[in-house]
Motif scaffolding. Structure first.
Motif, PDB file in Angstrom:
ATOM      1  N   ARG A 184     114.966  81.589  13.995  1.00 34.49           N
ATOM      2  CA  ARG A 184     114.738  80.880  12.734  1.00 34.49           C
ATOM      3  C   ARG A 184     114.740  79.369  12.949  1.00 34.49           C
ATOM      4  O   ARG A 184     113.914  78.650  12.386  1.00 34.49           O
ATOM      5  CB  ARG A 184     115.815  81.259  11.722  1.00 34.49           C
ATOM      6  N   ASP A 185     115.664  78.883  13.774  1.00 33.24           N
ATOM      7  CA  ASP A 185     115.713  77.451  14.067  1.00 33.24           C
ATOM      8  C   ASP A 185     114.442  76.994  14.776  1.00 33.24           C
ATOM      9  O   ASP A 185     113.917  75.908  14.497  1.00 33.24           O
ATOM     10  CB  ASP A 185     116.936  77.129  14.933  1.00 33.24           C
ATOM     11  N   ASN A 186     113.952  77.813  15.691  1.00 33.72           N
ATOM     12  CA  ASN A 186     112.727  77.462  16.411  1.00 33.72           C
ATOM     13  C   ASN A 186     111.528  77.437  15.467  1.00 33.72           C
ATOM     14  O   ASN A 186     110.657  76.554  15.560  1.00 33.72           O
ATOM     15  CB  ASN A 186     112.492  78.465  17.540  1.00 33.72           C
ATOM     16  N   LYS A 187     111.490  78.378  14.539  1.00 32.81           N
ATOM     17  CA  LYS A 187     110.408  78.411  13.555  1.00 32.81           C
ATOM     18  C   LYS A 187     110.448  77.175  12.664  1.00 32.81           C
ATOM     19  O   LYS A 187     109.409  76.551  12.393  1.00 32.81           O
ATOM     20  CB  LYS A 187     110.526  79.678  12.703  1.00 32.81           C
ATOM     21  N   ASP A 188     111.646  76.799  12.223  1.00 31.30           N
ATOM     22  CA  ASP A 188     111.786  75.609  11.383  1.00 31.30           C
ATOM     23  C   ASP A 188     111.383  74.346  12.140  1.00 31.30           C
ATOM     24  O   ASP A 188     110.769  73.438  11.571  1.00 31.30           O
ATOM     25  CB  ASP A 188     113.226  75.482  10.889  1.00 31.30           C
ATOM     26  N   SER A 189     111.718  74.291  13.418  1.00 27.68           N
ATOM     27  CA  SER A 189     111.353  73.127  14.233  1.00 27.68           C
ATOM     28  C   SER A 189     109.839  73.004  14.356  1.00 27.68           C
ATOM     29  O   SER A 189     109.280  71.904  14.274  1.00 27.68           O
ATOM     30  CB  SER A 189     111.984  73.236  15.626  1.00 27.68           C
ATOM     31  N   ASN A 190     109.169  74.131  14.543  1.00 32.91           N
ATOM     32  CA  ASN A 190     107.706  74.105  14.649  1.00 32.91           C
ATOM     33  C   ASN A 190     107.057  73.684  13.331  1.00 32.91           C
ATOM     34  O   ASN A 190     106.063  72.943  13.327  1.00 32.91           O
ATOM     35  CB  ASN A 190     107.189  75.481  15.072  1.00 32.91           C
ATOM     36  N   LEU A 191     107.612  74.155  12.213  1.00 32.92           N
ATOM     37  CA  LEU A 191     107.074  73.756  10.910  1.00 32.92           C
ATOM     38  C   LEU A 191     107.223  72.256  10.688  1.00 32.92           C
ATOM     39  O   LEU A 191     106.310  71.588  10.186  1.00 32.92           O
ATOM     40  CB  LEU A 191     107.787  74.526   9.795  1.00 32.92           C
ATOM     41  N   LEU A 192     108.373  71.718  11.073  1.00 31.84           N
ATOM     42  CA  LEU A 192     108.599  70.286  10.917  1.00 31.84           C
ATOM     43  C   LEU A 192     107.665  69.488  11.819  1.00 31.84           C
ATOM     44  O   LEU A 192     107.130  68.444  11.419  1.00 31.84           O
ATOM     45  CB  LEU A 192     110.060  69.954  11.246  1.00 31.84           C
ATOM     46  N   THR A 193     107.448  69.982  13.027  1.00 32.76           N
ATOM     47  CA  THR A 193     106.542  69.292  13.952  1.00 32.76           C
ATOM     48  C   THR A 193     105.122  69.265  13.407  1.00 32.76           C
ATOM     49  O   THR A 193     104.433  68.242  13.474  1.00 32.76           O
ATOM     50  CB  THR A 193     106.566  69.986  15.327  1.00 32.76           C
TER      51      THR A 193
END
Length: 290
Positions: A184-193
């Protein structure tokens, strides 16, 4: 990954030039996030020196944003803690060993701030079944009896667990290290990027603008100078008694969305970056879903 590389290169070039006010504001934001992360590390791991240093770093931002009570309390708290080693060496030794935080388990990343524990444990017990708010009353005698009986009740609880062969134990793995949480953290990081790639705040545009709406701030908004403004406020209260400290609204930062005084000459009409607006309209026009 190419998004992150491109964003970093743009940020690096902008940082060297120091032209964009929007970029400067985002650098302030990143600095605040970094301070908060270090503070959480200090609390979770029981690092006393890191706890003090991060609080000191917070002071300018607290002062500039108008959190006057936090600023005053934190300032005098840090002033007192500077003399802790000489005034109370035994307490200082305990704090250096990580005992300025509370631990409810023996895991490394499990330290909790005392005010958080009071709210989560003590106040919850007060309001739950058998607490003070369920018919016992809140008089001084009731409060003293309830508090003094807690250690005895804890002993009863421990003895009953041993008698029945049951107990409450925590897993060695922290919840934030679970596979689901990391995904989930990795998904959120990609969305922010992706969001920042399309709305890059690190540009050569000298204005202070909202990267989401494209609105340009008025000339009297200077949130990007938060650190400098906060440092000046902290310098002004140095050496003063608590009763002598006062904060003035005019010394604090003005945010882009702040309400202007009724007599202000600054236009209330929002300004929009036309180039950014054109880019957004072009993107919408190319989207087949629209």
């Amino acid at each position: 990954m190419h998004w992150k590389v491109k964003l970093y290169k743009t940020y690096k070039n902008c940082y060297k030039r120091k032209l964009s006010r929007t970029s400067k504001l985002w650098l302030c934001f990143l600095d605040m996030v970094a301070i908060l992360k270090r503070f959480l590390i200090a609390e979770r791991t029981g690092d006393w020196l890191l706890h003090l240093s991060t609080l000191k770093e917070m002071l300018p931002y607290l002062a500039a944003s108008g959190h006057n009570l936090y600023t005053k309390s934190a300032y005098f708290y840090l002033s007192q803690m500077q003399n802790l080693e000489s005034d109370h060496p035994d307490i200082h030794a305990h704090f250096m060993n990580g005992k300025h935080v509370v631990r409810r388990s023996d895991r490394f990343w499990a330290g909790l701030s005392t005010d958080l524990v009071i709210e989560q444990v003590l106040m919850r017990s007060v309001k739950s079944t058998g607490g003070l708010t369920t018919g016992r009353g809140m008089g001084e005698i009731q409060r003293a009896l309830w508090l003094l009986s807690i250690p005895t009740l804890a002993e009863y609880n421990h003895t009953m667990q041993q008698l029945t062969g049951t107990g409450y134990k925590t897993s060695d793995q922290h919840i934030e290290n679970s596979k689901t949480r990391m995904e989930r953290d990795n998904k959120d990081s990609n969305l922010l990027t992706e969001f920042l790639t399309d709305r890059n705040p690190f540009t050569n545009d000298k204005t202070l603008r909202n990267i989401e709406t494209g609105m340009v701030a008025d000339s009297d908004a200077y949130a990007d100078e938060a650190k400098t403004v906060g440092d000046k406020i902290i310098e002004s209260i140095a050496g003063n008694l608590v009763s002598e400290i006062s904060f003035k609204k005019k010394d604090q930062i003005v945010t882009p969305d702040a309400k202007r005084p009724s007599g202000s000459n600054i236009s209330q009409q929002p300004q929009v970056d036309p180039q950014l607006m054109f880019q957004r309209l072009t993107a919408v026009g190319q989207d087949k879903n629209h």
